[in-house]
Scaffold this motif. Structure first.
Motif, PDB file in Angstrom:
ATOM      1  N   TRP A   5      26.731  11.684 -58.102  1.00 19.39           N
ATOM      2  CA  TRP A   5      27.895  11.155 -58.798  1.00 19.39           C
ATOM      3  C   TRP A   5      28.286   9.775 -58.306  1.00 19.39           C
ATOM      4  CZ3 TRP A   5      29.520  12.658 -63.254  1.00 19.39           C
ATOM      5  CH2 TRP A   5      29.204  13.946 -63.693  1.00 19.39           C
ATOM      6  N   GLY A   6      27.920   9.447 -57.081  1.00 17.98           N
ATOM      7  CA  GLY A   6      28.178   8.106 -56.580  1.00 17.98           C
ATOM      8  C   GLY A   6      27.118   7.107 -57.003  1.00 17.98           C
ATOM      9  N   GLY A   7      26.033   7.585 -57.661  1.00 15.36           N
ATOM     10  CA  GLY A   7      24.963   6.698 -58.102  1.00 15.36           C
ATOM     11  C   GLY A   7      23.968   6.359 -57.009  1.00 15.36           C
ATOM     12  N   ASP A   8      24.029   7.071 -55.876  1.00 15.59           N
ATOM     13  CA  ASP A   8      23.145   6.760 -54.756  1.00 15.59           C
ATOM     14  C   ASP A   8      21.895   7.630 -54.717  1.00 15.59           C
ATOM     15  OD1 ASP A   8      24.844   4.765 -53.588  1.00 15.59           O
ATOM     16  OD2 ASP A   8      26.161   6.376 -52.926  1.00 15.59           O
ATOM     17  N   TYR A   9      21.933   8.793 -55.373  1.00  9.42           N
ATOM     18  CA  TYR A   9      20.833   9.760 -55.284  1.00  9.42           C
ATOM     19  C   TYR A   9      20.314  10.034 -56.684  1.00  9.42           C
ATOM     20  CZ  TYR A   9      18.404  14.086 -53.870  1.00  9.42           C
ATOM     21  OH  TYR A   9      17.461  15.059 -53.622  1.00  9.42           O
ATOM     22  N   ASN A  10      19.006   9.942 -56.868  1.00  9.52           N
ATOM     23  CA  ASN A  10      18.431  10.088 -58.200  1.00  9.52           C
ATOM     24  C   ASN A  10      17.300  11.098 -58.215  1.00  9.52           C
ATOM     25  OD1 ASN A  10      16.540   8.620 -56.785  1.00  9.52           O
ATOM     26  ND2 ASN A  10      16.951   6.698 -57.842  1.00  9.52           N
ATOM     27  N   SER A  11      17.573  12.271 -57.644  1.00 11.24           N
ATOM     28  CA  SER A  11      16.564  13.319 -57.612  1.00 11.24           C
ATOM     29  C   SER A  11      17.237  14.663 -57.815  1.00 11.24           C
ATOM     30  CB  SER A  11      15.798  13.284 -56.286  1.00 11.24           C
ATOM     31  OG  SER A  11      14.682  14.143 -56.330  1.00 11.24           O
ATOM     32  N   VAL A  12      16.425  15.713 -57.817  1.00  9.19           N
ATOM     33  CA  VAL A  12      16.950  17.048 -58.039  1.00  9.19           C
ATOM     34  C   VAL A  12      17.721  17.530 -56.814  1.00  9.19           C
ATOM     35  CG1 VAL A  12      14.829  18.172 -57.243  1.00  9.19           C
ATOM     36  CG2 VAL A  12      16.334  19.381 -58.781  1.00  9.19           C
ATOM     37  N   VAL A  13      18.817  18.236 -57.053  1.00 12.14           N
ATOM     38  CA  VAL A  13      19.654  18.762 -55.972  1.00 12.14           C
ATOM     39  C   VAL A  13      19.056  20.075 -55.492  1.00 12.14           C
ATOM     40  CG1 VAL A  13      21.917  19.744 -55.431  1.00 12.14           C
ATOM     41  CG2 VAL A  13      21.760  17.642 -56.782  1.00 12.14           C
ATOM     42  N   THR A  14      18.535  20.085 -54.265  1.00 16.37           N
ATOM     43  CA  THR A  14      17.889  21.273 -53.713  1.00 16.37           C
ATOM     44  C   THR A  14      18.413  21.656 -52.334  1.00 16.37           C
ATOM     45  OG1 THR A  14      16.162  20.013 -52.576  1.00 16.37           O
ATOM     46  CG2 THR A  14      15.739  20.627 -54.864  1.00 16.37           C
ATOM     47  N   GLY A  15      19.055  20.730 -51.646  1.00 15.75           N
ATOM     48  CA  GLY A  15      19.443  20.978 -50.262  1.00 15.75           C
ATOM     49  C   GLY A  15      18.379  20.576 -49.276  1.00 15.75           C
TER      50      GLY A  15
ATOM     51  N   ARG B  77       7.872  27.524 -53.705  1.00 14.06           N
ATOM     52  CA  ARG B  77       8.988  26.592 -53.645  1.00 14.06           C
ATOM     53  C   ARG B  77       8.495  25.151 -53.648  1.00 14.06           C
ATOM     54  NH1 ARG B  77      13.729  29.046 -52.285  1.00 14.06           N
ATOM     55  NH2 ARG B  77      14.609  27.144 -51.458  1.00 14.06           N
ATOM     56  N   VAL B  78       9.148  24.305 -54.441  1.00 14.62           N
ATOM     57  CA  VAL B  78       8.761  22.898 -54.507  1.00 14.62           C
ATOM     58  C   VAL B  78       9.911  21.994 -54.131  1.00 14.62           C
ATOM     59  CG1 VAL B  78       7.065  23.315 -56.307  1.00 14.62           C
ATOM     60  CG2 VAL B  78       9.387  22.704 -56.942  1.00 14.62           C
ATOM     61  N   GLU B  79      11.108  22.575 -53.850  1.00 16.13           N
ATOM     62  CA  GLU B  79      12.240  21.693 -53.646  1.00 16.13           C
ATOM     63  C   GLU B  79      12.114  20.823 -52.404  1.00 16.13           C
ATOM     64  OE1 GLU B  79      13.929  25.936 -53.097  1.00 16.13           O
ATOM     65  OE2 GLU B  79      12.365  24.959 -54.218  1.00 16.13           O
ATOM     66  N   ALA B  80      11.289  21.213 -51.436  1.00 18.99           N
ATOM     67  CA  ALA B  80      11.113  20.351 -50.277  1.00 18.99           C
ATOM     68  C   ALA B  80      10.482  19.025 -50.674  1.00 18.99           C
ATOM     69  CB  ALA B  80      10.225  21.039 -49.242  1.00 18.99           C
ATOM     70  N   LYS B  81       9.787  19.029 -51.811  1.00 24.63           N
ATOM     71  CA  LYS B  81       9.162  17.804 -52.291  1.00 24.63           C
ATOM     72  C   LYS B  81      10.032  17.047 -53.277  1.00 24.63           C
ATOM     73  CE  LYS B  81       4.375  19.231 -51.588  1.00 24.63           C
ATOM     74  NZ  LYS B  81       3.043  19.266 -52.158  1.00 24.63           N
ATOM     75  N   ALA B  82      11.189  17.587 -53.585  1.00 24.23           N
ATOM     76  CA  ALA B  82      12.040  16.907 -54.553  1.00 24.23           C
ATOM     77  C   ALA B  82      12.497  15.559 -54.048  1.00 24.23           C
ATOM     78  CB  ALA B  82      13.257  17.780 -54.859  1.00 24.23           C
ATOM     79  N   ASP B  83      12.466  15.389 -52.746  1.00 21.14           N
ATOM     80  CA  ASP B  83      12.921  14.161 -52.135  1.00 21.14           C
ATOM     81  C   ASP B  83      11.740  13.284 -51.730  1.00 21.14           C
ATOM     82  OD1 ASP B  83      15.586  13.631 -49.758  1.00 21.14           O
ATOM     83  OD2 ASP B  83      15.403  13.079 -51.835  1.00 21.14           O
TER      84      ASP B  83
END
Length: 490
Positions: free
Chosen positions: A69-79, A264-270
């Motif tokens: 929402w701040g425009g700083d992160y442009n990937s999937v939210v996974t934690g 699980r693939v969320e570790a690669k979301a970043d």
């Protein structure tokens, strides 16, 4: 959990478009120094990773959502933590002048507050769309006009420069191949900037001289569902982050049967684009697992959050919040039936009999009130088992923490191991962000009130024994196996 994994994989692949595959993503990414080579340890990166991964999953996701929402992160939210989260946190830190350590309470509070402010400004509401059957977020502050479509809904801005449509097709009416070909067909004024086709979903983004578009479809037993977003290129700074937020919230089949979790693939979301999208695993055959969002949880079977949390304070005796027993017929604790011995709504406490529970080592009760910003630990029962959450004293005499459904009645401990109180209640209709409850202020029943209530029922509270090591794990160990889930029978 196939649907959650498929939804995350789907979001991961599609959001990579914005993160690395288009000019709009480059505009969103903070202009930071290049990362150190992979073979050279980056002390700043590792320090941030350690601080981030020490937080509960719910808070990690809430932080990433706030960064979106701040425009700083442009990937999937996974934690999960990676280079994008690191750069986004540093971008926010530099812009906001955040203080208080690498990822201290002050910085987290400022970040979450900023994200919630931006979310509220957009009036971003995640809810089911009856016309198409999907669940997704809609920025109602921007998209003020709404109209019906065959099998979906159209939302538009007042000036018509932004349009969001939900879409659905019954089984047999069309297929993903046809929709993909239509979305990627050559047109004089359209350039396809990204396209991805998998057996169960497709994603296409495109640009024209004046606009951008984002199309996404998923197939399931109920047919095909998806959404399309088109907007004026001049609005990219505002709308790009909304695309990410909508994609993170999108659940095409919330009422479908639960499914097994894919690898699980969320570790690669970043991770960089190549490692995030190449070789994504194909989901396995369905099996029983919970759906991906709170709305879906309400519509399908699966592990649900308990009605509340209990603390075993004597053999066969469980202390919980009165709000839990008031709305929970057929109490069950530890696999057995629970019987209310005493409920005191005025003080917010209840004592329940649950045969067979052994006497625990009850933590000492702290009598003095909590200080504002004092570090706390909350140990609560949840859908996936016992969860430990960091918290702090709030100015209103409560606790500020990222608690999830089932936390009513959860013990609150100070960092010396003293029982500072119990969570008095959990909202009946919590406002979720990316499917989880963000850190929020909750009312508590103070330790002094707890001690008095226990004494009246023949249970004497011991004085708190000060711990030298106040880590989350050490403090949570004070209550150990005394924390139990309180569920409602039928």
């Amino acid at each position: 959990m196939l649907r959650r994994a498929r939804t995350r994989s789907f979001a991961l692949a599609t959001l990579t478009i914005l993160a690395a595959g288009s000019a709009q993503a480059q505009a969103l990414k903070p202009k930071l120094p290049a990362a150190a080579p992979a073979t050279v340890p980056d002390p700043a990166f590792e320090a941030m990773r350690t601080a981030f991964e020490a937080l509960p999953e719910a808070e990690r996701k809430a932080i990433q959502d706030a960064l979106v929402w701040g425009g700083d992160y442009n990937s999937v939210v996974t934690g999960g933590f990676g280079r994008r989260t690191f750069e986004a946190l540093n971008a926010f830190r530099a812009r906001a002048g955040a203080q208080g350590g690498v990822l201290g309470p002050a910085m987290r509070a400022a970040l979450l507050a900023a994200g919630e402010t931006a979310r509220k400004a957009a009036r971003f509401t995640v809810k089911p769309d009856p016309a198409s059957g999907v669940v997704m977020g809609v920025p109602e502050g921007l998209l003020t006009r709404r109209s019906a479509l065959p099998g979906g809904t159209r939302w538009q801005s007042a000036d018509g420069r932004v349009t969001l449509e939900s879409r659905s097709f019954p089984q047999g009416e069309t297929d993903l191949d046809a929709l993909f070909e239509r979305a990627t067909a050559p047109l004089n004024d359209r350039k396809v900037t990204y396209k991805l086709k998998r057996p169960d979903f497709v994603v296409v983004t495109a640009e024209t001289g004046t606009g951008r578009s984002y199309v996404r479809y998923a197939s399931g037993a109920e047919g095909i569902r998806g959404f399309a977003l088109g907007y004026d290129r001049a609005l990219a700074a505002q709308v790009d982050r909304l695309v990410i937020a909508i994609a993170n919230s999108f659940v095409p089949f919330p009422g479908a049967a639960p499914a097994a979790e894919a690898p699980r693939v969320e570790a690669k979301a970043d991770a960089p684009k190549e490692s995030a999208t190449k070789g994504m695993p194909k989901p396995p055959a369905p099996a029983a697992r919970p759906p991906a969002t709170q709305a879906a949880m309400a519509a399908a079977p699966g592990p649900m959050a308990p009605a509340g949390t209990g603390l075993v304070v004597a053999a066969g005796r469980v202390l919980t919040a009165s709000a839990v027993v008031e709305t929970c017929p057929g109490l069950r604790i530890g696999g057995g039936t629970g019987r209310v011995l005493k409920s005191d709504p005025a003080r917010g406490l209840a004592l329940v009999e649950a045969a067979g529970l052994p006497a625990p080592a009850v933590p000492g009760v702290r009598a003095n009130p909590l200080a504002s910003e004092e570090n706390l630990v909350v140990v609560a029962a949840g859908a996936e088992g016992i969860a430990v959450a960091p918290g702090s004293g709030s100015g209103a005499g409560g606790v500020f923490a990222p608690l999830q459904p089932g936390a009513a009645g959860a013990p609150i401990l100070d960092r010396t191991g003293g029982l500072a109180g119990l969570v008095a209640r959990f909202p009946s209709a919590p406002r979720l962000i990316a499917g989880v409850m963000p850190p929020t202020s909750f009312a508590l029943v103070p330790g002094g009130t707890v001690a008095a209530f226990l004494g009246e029922n023949g249970i004497m509270a011991a004085p708190p024994a000060a711990l030298r090591d106040g880590t989350l794990g050490t403090v949570a160990g004070v209550v150990g196996k005394a924390v139990v889930a309180v569920t409602c029978g039928r």
